[in-house]
Design a protein around this motif. Structure first.
Motif, PDB file in Angstrom:
ATOM      1  N   GLU A 121       0.815  -1.213   0.000  1.00  0.00           N
ATOM      2  CA  GLU A 121       0.000   0.000   0.000  1.00  0.00           C
ATOM      3  C   GLU A 121       0.852   1.267   0.000  1.00  0.00           C
ATOM      4  O   GLU A 121       0.522   2.252  -0.670  1.00  0.00           O
ATOM      5  N   ALA A 122       1.962   1.241   0.755  1.00  0.00           N
ATOM      6  CA  ALA A 122       2.808   2.433   0.834  1.00  0.00           C
ATOM      7  C   ALA A 122       3.453   2.736  -0.517  1.00  0.00           C
ATOM      8  O   ALA A 122       3.446   3.893  -0.975  1.00  0.00           O
ATOM      9  N   LEU A 123       4.014   1.729  -1.177  1.00  0.00           N
ATOM     10  CA  LEU A 123       4.648   1.956  -2.476  1.00  0.00           C
ATOM     11  C   LEU A 123       3.614   2.264  -3.552  1.00  0.00           C
ATOM     12  O   LEU A 123       3.862   3.075  -4.453  1.00  0.00           O
ATOM     13  N   ALA A 124       2.448   1.641  -3.457  1.00  0.00           N
ATOM     14  CA  ALA A 124       1.386   1.943  -4.418  1.00  0.00           C
ATOM     15  C   ALA A 124       0.985   3.407  -4.330  1.00  0.00           C
ATOM     16  O   ALA A 124       0.740   4.072  -5.350  1.00  0.00           O
ATOM     17  N   GLU A 125       0.943   3.935  -3.098  1.00  0.00           N
ATOM     18  CA  GLU A 125       0.595   5.346  -2.927  1.00  0.00           C
ATOM     19  C   GLU A 125       1.680   6.246  -3.506  1.00  0.00           C
ATOM     20  O   GLU A 125       1.383   7.270  -4.132  1.00  0.00           O
ATOM     21  N   VAL A 126       2.947   5.879  -3.304  1.00  0.00           N
ATOM     22  CA  VAL A 126       4.047   6.689  -3.847  1.00  0.00           C
ATOM     23  C   VAL A 126       3.935   6.798  -5.367  1.00  0.00           C
ATOM     24  O   VAL A 126       4.050   7.889  -5.950  1.00  0.00           O
ATOM     25  N   PHE A 127       3.702   5.661  -6.030  1.00  0.00           N
ATOM     26  CA  PHE A 127       3.685   5.628  -7.501  1.00  0.00           C
ATOM     27  C   PHE A 127       2.300   5.911  -8.090  1.00  0.00           C
ATOM     28  O   PHE A 127       2.160   5.978  -9.317  1.00  0.00           O
ATOM     29  N   ASP A 128       1.286   6.029  -7.222  1.00  0.00           N
ATOM     30  CA  ASP A 128      -0.086   6.245  -7.679  1.00  0.00           C
ATOM     31  C   ASP A 128      -0.527   5.115  -8.615  1.00  0.00           C
ATOM     32  O   ASP A 128      -1.040   5.340  -9.720  1.00  0.00           O
ATOM     33  N   VAL A 129      -0.294   3.880  -8.145  1.00  0.00           N
ATOM     34  CA  VAL A 129      -0.707   2.688  -8.879  1.00  0.00           C
ATOM     35  C   VAL A 129      -1.505   1.798  -7.924  1.00  0.00           C
ATOM     36  O   VAL A 129      -1.428   1.963  -6.700  1.00  0.00           O
ATOM     37  N   PRO A 130      -2.250   0.831  -8.443  1.00  0.00           N
ATOM     38  CA  PRO A 130      -3.004  -0.057  -7.555  1.00  0.00           C
ATOM     39  C   PRO A 130      -2.052  -0.955  -6.758  1.00  0.00           C
ATOM     40  O   PRO A 130      -0.997  -1.368  -7.267  1.00  0.00           O
ATOM     41  N   PRO A 131      -2.397  -1.262  -5.503  1.00  0.00           N
ATOM     42  CA  PRO A 131      -1.611  -2.261  -4.756  1.00  0.00           C
ATOM     43  C   PRO A 131      -1.542  -3.558  -5.550  1.00  0.00           C
ATOM     44  O   PRO A 131      -2.506  -3.954  -6.208  1.00  0.00           O
ATOM     45  N   GLY A 132      -0.371  -4.195  -5.498  1.00  0.00           N
ATOM     46  CA  GLY A 132      -0.170  -5.419  -6.260  1.00  0.00           C
ATOM     47  C   GLY A 132       0.489  -5.202  -7.603  1.00  0.00           C
ATOM     48  O   GLY A 132       0.886  -6.168  -8.266  1.00  0.00           O
ATOM     49  N   THR A 133       0.613  -3.922  -8.034  1.00  0.00           N
ATOM     50  CA  THR A 133       1.307  -3.632  -9.286  1.00  0.00           C
ATOM     51  C   THR A 133       2.751  -4.120  -9.213  1.00  0.00           C
ATOM     52  O   THR A 133       3.417  -3.981  -8.191  1.00  0.00           O
ATOM     53  N   SER A 134       3.244  -4.694 -10.296  1.00  0.00           N
ATOM     54  CA  SER A 134       4.612  -5.217 -10.321  1.00  0.00           C
ATOM     55  C   SER A 134       5.627  -4.073 -10.315  1.00  0.00           C
ATOM     56  O   SER A 134       5.530  -3.125 -11.104  1.00  0.00           O
ATOM     57  N   LEU A 135       6.580  -4.179  -9.399  1.00  0.00           N
ATOM     58  CA  LEU A 135       7.683  -3.224  -9.314  1.00  0.00           C
ATOM     59  C   LEU A 135       8.993  -3.963  -9.492  1.00  0.00           C
ATOM     60  O   LEU A 135       9.127  -5.116  -9.078  1.00  0.00           O
ATOM     61  N   LEU A 136       9.968  -3.292 -10.074  1.00  0.00           N
ATOM     62  CA  LEU A 136      11.337  -3.797 -10.116  1.00  0.00           C
ATOM     63  C   LEU A 136      12.060  -3.255  -8.892  1.00  0.00           C
ATOM     64  O   LEU A 136      12.232  -2.040  -8.752  1.00  0.00           O
ATOM     65  N   SER A 137      12.441  -4.152  -7.991  1.00  0.00           N
ATOM     66  CA  SER A 137      13.155  -3.771  -6.771  1.00  0.00           C
ATOM     67  C   SER A 137      14.634  -4.039  -6.977  1.00  0.00           C
ATOM     68  O   SER A 137      15.027  -5.149  -7.352  1.00  0.00           O
ATOM     69  N   ARG A 138      15.446  -3.023  -6.715  1.00  0.00           N
ATOM     70  CA  ARG A 138      16.890  -3.136  -6.947  1.00  0.00           C
ATOM     71  C   ARG A 138      17.624  -2.767  -5.667  1.00  0.00           C
ATOM     72  O   ARG A 138      17.381  -1.706  -5.103  1.00  0.00           O
ATOM     73  N   ARG A 139      18.500  -3.658  -5.220  1.00  0.00           N
ATOM     74  CA  ARG A 139      19.310  -3.384  -4.029  1.00  0.00           C
ATOM     75  C   ARG A 139      20.755  -3.176  -4.449  1.00  0.00           C
ATOM     76  O   ARG A 139      21.298  -3.937  -5.260  1.00  0.00           O
ATOM     77  N   TYR A 140      21.373  -2.132  -3.883  1.00  0.00           N
ATOM     78  CA  TYR A 140      22.753  -1.801  -4.217  1.00  0.00           C
ATOM     79  C   TYR A 140      23.594  -1.705  -2.949  1.00  0.00           C
ATOM     80  O   TYR A 140      23.159  -1.159  -1.937  1.00  0.00           O
ATOM     81  N   TRP A 141      24.790  -2.248  -3.011  1.00  0.00           N
ATOM     82  CA  TRP A 141      25.802  -2.064  -1.977  1.00  0.00           C
ATOM     83  C   TRP A 141      27.068  -1.603  -2.695  1.00  0.00           C
ATOM     84  O   TRP A 141      27.558  -2.282  -3.601  1.00  0.00           O
ATOM     85  N   THR A 142      27.602  -0.454  -2.314  1.00  0.00           N
ATOM     86  CA  THR A 142      28.886   0.002  -2.844  1.00  0.00           C
ATOM     87  C   THR A 142      29.843   0.110  -1.672  1.00  0.00           C
ATOM     88  O   THR A 142      29.532   0.751  -0.667  1.00  0.00           O
ATOM     89  N   SER A 143      30.993  -0.539  -1.800  1.00  0.00           N
ATOM     90  CA  SER A 143      31.926  -0.665  -0.686  1.00  0.00           C
ATOM     91  C   SER A 143      33.295  -0.139  -1.059  1.00  0.00           C
ATOM     92  O   SER A 143      33.684  -0.129  -2.229  1.00  0.00           O
ATOM     93  N   SER A 144      34.027   0.281  -0.027  1.00  0.00           N
ATOM     94  CA  SER A 144      35.434   0.640  -0.189  1.00  0.00           C
ATOM     95  C   SER A 144      36.274  -0.607   0.075  1.00  0.00           C
ATOM     96  O   SER A 144      36.163  -1.222   1.135  1.00  0.00           O
ATOM     97  N   ARG A 145      37.090  -0.986  -0.876  1.00  0.00           N
ATOM     98  CA  ARG A 145      37.936  -2.177  -0.699  1.00  0.00           C
ATOM     99  C   ARG A 145      38.897  -1.997   0.474  1.00  0.00           C
ATOM    100  O   ARG A 145      39.281  -2.965   1.123  1.00  0.00           O
ATOM    101  N   ALA A 146      39.249  -0.741   0.779  1.00  0.00           N
ATOM    102  CA  ALA A 146      40.178  -0.478   1.883  1.00  0.00           C
ATOM    103  C   ALA A 146      39.542  -0.746   3.236  1.00  0.00           C
ATOM    104  O   ALA A 146      40.249  -0.863   4.236  1.00  0.00           O
ATOM    105  N   GLU A 147      38.217  -0.844   3.281  1.00  0.00           N
ATOM    106  CA  GLU A 147      37.514  -1.070   4.544  1.00  0.00           C
ATOM    107  C   GLU A 147      36.866  -2.444   4.557  1.00  0.00           C
ATOM    108  O   GLU A 147      35.751  -2.622   5.063  1.00  0.00           O
ATOM    109  N   ASN A 148      37.582  -3.423   3.997  1.00  0.00           N
ATOM    110  CA  ASN A 148      37.105  -4.806   3.995  1.00  0.00           C
ATOM    111  C   ASN A 148      35.717  -4.934   3.396  1.00  0.00           C
ATOM    112  O   ASN A 148      34.887  -5.732   3.844  1.00  0.00           O
ATOM    113  N   SER A 149      35.463  -4.106   2.371  1.00  0.00           N
ATOM    114  CA  SER A 149      34.208  -4.168   1.617  1.00  0.00           C
ATOM    115  C   SER A 149      32.967  -3.894   2.466  1.00  0.00           C
ATOM    116  O   SER A 149      31.884  -4.395   2.183  1.00  0.00           O
ATOM    117  N   THR A 150      33.116  -3.100   3.534  1.00  0.00           N
ATOM    118  CA  THR A 150      31.957  -2.644   4.291  1.00  0.00           C
ATOM    119  C   THR A 150      31.199  -1.621   3.452  1.00  0.00           C
ATOM    120  O   THR A 150      31.789  -0.665   2.957  1.00  0.00           O
TER     121      THR A 150
END
Length: 251
Positions: free
Chosen positions: A110-139
């Motif tokens: 319901e929260a994301l549907a309200e953001v995009f002004d689409v019906p609940p249940g609409t298909s979304l592409l969810s993308r997760r990103y992690w960018t790390s510094s190699r000098a910090e053991n990839s934290t």
């Protein structure tokens, strides 16, 4: 902080500190905890307490950053590959960084549907990103979850493939490939204690909060085309805004 003890150097033992400063062991223990809360020292079982190295700072000037991203969205791929948003915020270079990404298709709650002004249940592409510094053991420097309406993103099948990440030019160029130009970006920034999984992933010391950035990207027709939640560690993130004010009319 004076540098007498360098990063990685051990602190004297609690009995030594208590004797040196004529303090009780309890007071010493509390002082060490305070240093740990400030991110200056770290305690590990079997290793003791030692001086923590300075963490990679991230400076996000959103006033300048978003226009910089828009300006490069229409550049050639070779020009877009020269630097990315994380390099822009940290002054690091591509070999200094490690990128991870995970894509999945979800149904809008319901929260994301309200953001995009689409019906609940609409298909979304969810993308997760992690960018790390190699000098910090990839934290990770931050944790990002970005959402696009699936049918909109599918106009360019390349946008559905995580293997194409890191995408030169980022989200604004991705949207440009399907004819979308951003008009404005709305940021909502709050702070809270980290959830346990966030504290582990970001290597956050007890007492350090996270900044939660909700970023809403709106195109020139007024439609929300991308929404993201960015979790930023509060002990090493600086967010800067510059607001230009209209001049008073000269009388």
């Amino acid at each position: 902080m004076s540098g007498t003890l360098a990063p990685g150097d051990p602190l004297p033992s609690e009995p030594e500190l208590a004797n040196r400063f004529a303090m009780s062991r309890t007071s010493v223990r509390n002082a060490i905890k305070r240093l740990s809360d400030w991110g200056l020292v770290r305690s590990e079982q079997g290793r003791g307490t030692y001086v923590r190295a300075s963490r990679q700072r991230v400076r996000r000037n959103h006033t300048e950053r978003y226009q910089w991203e828009k300006d490069r969205a229409r550049l050639t791929e070779d020009e877009r590959r020269k630097t990315g948003a994380t390099e822009h915020d940290t002054a690091l270079e591509m070999p200094d960084l490690e990128f991870r990404v995970a894509y999945e298709t979800i149904e809008a709650n319901e929260a994301l549907a309200e953001v995009f002004d689409v019906p609940p249940g609409t298909s979304l592409l969810s993308r997760r990103y992690w960018t790390s510094s190699r000098a910090e053991n990839s934290t990770p420097l931050n944790l990002v979850r970005s959402y696009l309406v699936y049918d909109v993103a599918a106009q360019n099948p390349d946008l559905l493939e995580s293997a194409n990440e890191p995408w030169p030019g980022g989200t604004q160029n991705q949207l440009h490939t399907i004819g979308i130009e951003l008009d404005r970006i709305v940021d909502n920034l709050t702070a809270r204690p980290p959830f346990p999984d966030e504290a582990t992933e970001l290597d956050i010391e007890p007492g350090v909060s996270v900044l939660v950035l909700h970023k809403t990207s709106i195109d020139t027709s007024g439609r929300v085309v991308e929404f993201s939640e960015v979790i930023l560690p509060g002990d090493r993130t600086e967010v800067e805004h510059t607001t230009y004010l209209r001049r008073w009319e000269q009388s």
